[in-house]
Motif scaffolding. Structure first.
Motif, short mmCIF file in Angstrom:
data_model
loop_
_atom_site.label_atom_id
_atom_site.label_comp_id
_atom_site.label_asym_id
_atom_site.label_seq_id
_atom_site.Cartn_x
_atom_site.Cartn_y
_atom_site.Cartn_z
N SER A 48 0.75 -1.52 -0.15
CA SER A 48 -0.08 -0.03 -0.23
C SER A 48 0.95 1.37 0.23
CB SER A 48 -0.85 -0.09 1.28
OG SER A 48 -0.27 0.52 2.34
N CYS A 49 0.54 1.84 0.28
CA CYS A 49 1.28 3.52 0.13
C CYS A 49 1.60 4.37 0.79
CB CYS A 49 0.41 5.05 -0.75
SG CYS A 49 -0.02 4.50 -2.68
N SER A 50 1.09 3.48 2.56
CA SER A 50 1.83 3.71 3.72
C SER A 50 2.68 2.84 3.90
CB SER A 50 1.17 4.29 4.06
OG SER A 50 -0.47 2.03 4.83
N THR A 51 2.91 1.81 2.90
CA THR A 51 3.64 0.52 3.58
C THR A 51 5.59 0.91 3.55
OG1 THR A 51 2.63 -0.77 1.87
CG2 THR A 51 5.31 -1.87 2.71
N ILE A 52 6.32 0.34 4.47
CA ILE A 52 7.47 1.15 4.92
C ILE A 52 8.43 0.16 4.26
CG2 ILE A 52 9.52 1.82 6.40
CD1 ILE A 52 6.99 3.97 7.03
N SER A 53 9.68 0.64 3.17
CA SER A 53 10.18 -0.64 2.93
C SER A 53 11.66 -0.25 3.55
CB SER A 53 10.44 -0.16 1.57
OG SER A 53 9.89 -0.08 1.05
N VAL A 54 12.26 -1.07 4.08
CA VAL A 54 13.95 -1.64 4.79
C VAL A 54 14.45 -1.89 3.59
CG1 VAL A 54 15.40 -2.39 6.16
CG2 VAL A 54 12.61 -1.76 6.95
N ILE A 55 15.80 -1.09 2.93
CA ILE A 55 16.44 -1.86 1.55
C ILE A 55 17.99 -2.33 2.60
CG2 ILE A 55 16.97 -1.40 -0.29
CD1 ILE A 55 14.50 0.65 -0.46
N PHE A 56 17.88 -3.72 2.26
CA PHE A 56 19.05 -3.89 2.73
C PHE A 56 20.50 -4.16 1.42
CE2 PHE A 56 22.21 -7.04 4.71
CZ PHE A 56 23.01 -6.20 5.49
N ASP B 23 31.08 -8.47 11.97
CA ASP B 23 32.20 -9.51 12.29
C ASP B 23 32.31 -10.74 11.27
OD1 ASP B 23 34.29 -10.46 14.31
OD2 ASP B 23 33.19 -12.46 15.11
N ARG B 24 31.68 -11.18 10.73
CA ARG B 24 32.16 -12.20 9.76
C ARG B 24 31.69 -12.04 8.32
NH1 ARG B 24 30.15 -14.87 13.92
NH2 ARG B 24 28.36 -16.81 13.37
N TRP B 25 30.54 -12.00 8.06
CA TRP B 25 29.62 -12.09 6.97
C TRP B 25 29.34 -11.28 5.98
CZ3 TRP B 25 25.89 -14.39 10.38
CH2 TRP B 25 26.19 -16.06 10.66
N TYR B 26 29.53 -9.44 6.34
CA TYR B 26 29.67 -8.96 5.86
C TYR B 26 31.15 -7.77 5.62
CZ TYR B 26 24.59 -9.91 6.06
OH TYR B 26 23.25 -10.26 5.68
N SER B 27 31.46 -7.15 4.39
CA SER B 27 32.47 -6.72 4.35
C SER B 27 32.17 -5.40 3.93
CB SER B 27 33.46 -6.65 2.71
OG SER B 27 32.75 -6.55 1.84
N ASP B 28 31.22 -4.86 3.65
CA ASP B 28 30.13 -3.81 4.78
C ASP B 28 28.47 -3.65 3.88
OD1 ASP B 28 29.73 -2.34 0.90
OD2 ASP B 28 31.85 -3.70 1.14
N TYR B 29 27.97 -3.07 4.53
CA TYR B 29 26.01 -3.05 3.66
C TYR B 29 25.49 -1.28 3.63
CZ TYR B 29 25.26 -3.50 8.70
OH TYR B 29 24.90 -2.98 9.99
N SER B 30 24.65 -1.27 3.10
CA SER B 30 23.68 0.23 3.34
C SER B 30 22.39 -0.21 4.01
CB SER B 30 24.27 0.91 2.85
OG SER B 30 23.47 0.52 1.27
N THR C 154 18.47 -6.95 0.10
CA THR C 154 16.78 -7.34 0.58
C THR C 154 16.54 -6.62 1.23
OG1 THR C 154 18.37 -9.27 1.40
CG2 THR C 154 16.13 -9.04 3.06
N VAL C 155 15.13 -5.95 0.58
CA VAL C 155 14.05 -5.08 0.68
C VAL C 155 13.21 -5.92 1.80
CG1 VAL C 155 12.55 -3.92 -0.36
CG2 VAL C 155 14.12 -4.30 -1.64
N SER C 156 12.88 -5.89 2.99
CA SER C 156 11.14 -6.08 3.37
C SER C 156 10.84 -4.56 3.71
CB SER C 156 11.99 -6.15 5.14
OG SER C 156 12.59 -4.90 5.82
N TYR C 157 9.27 -5.24 4.17
CA TYR C 157 8.07 -4.36 3.56
C TYR C 157 7.70 -4.54 5.20
CZ TYR C 157 9.65 -4.73 -1.22
OH TYR C 157 10.27 -4.90 -2.01
N TRP C 158 6.87 -2.85 5.76
CA TRP C 158 6.55 -3.32 7.00
C TRP C 158 5.02 -2.19 6.99
CZ3 TRP C 158 8.44 -6.89 10.67
CH2 TRP C 158 9.77 -7.31 10.18
#
Length: 107
Positions: free
Chosen positions: A5-13, A85-92, A57-61
């Protein structure tokens, strides 16, 4: 794909994976999907990863409070620390409100 919906929040990783502990990462990722899906306000998730280890990864809330509750979930926080600690070299991470959403399927 989840219905938004138009009020959905997307968290983009957006994250670059290291080559460390692929099995541990796979288990943790599966557990995060299961836990997120049980959270109040969860709408859905889309995720892709390239051969070079770059993933999105995009999660929707349903609202910002639900997205923040997921951010603050103790199991999520523990896995986030392991990722750093071990799985990512960087993220945003980017949080956005959906203002328009379309779906299309080949007939």
């Amino acid at each position: 794909m989840p219905k938004l919906s138009c009020s959905t929040i997307s968290v983009i990783f957006v994250a670059q994976r290291t080559e460390l502990d692929a099995d541990g990462y796979a288990r943790a990722a599966a557990m995060m999907v299961e836990i997120a899906a049980r959270q109040e306000g969860y709408v859905g998730m889309d995720s892709v990863r390239g051969a070079d280890g770059l993933g999105i990864t995009v999660s929707y809330w349903t609202d910002e409070a639900s997205a923040k509750a997921w951010r603050d979930h103790p199991d999520h926080a523990e896995i986030r620390d392991a990722g750093r600690d071990r799985w990512y070299s960087d993220y945003s991470l980017h949080v956005a409100q959906v203002i328009r959403s379309y779906d299309w399927k080949k007939p």
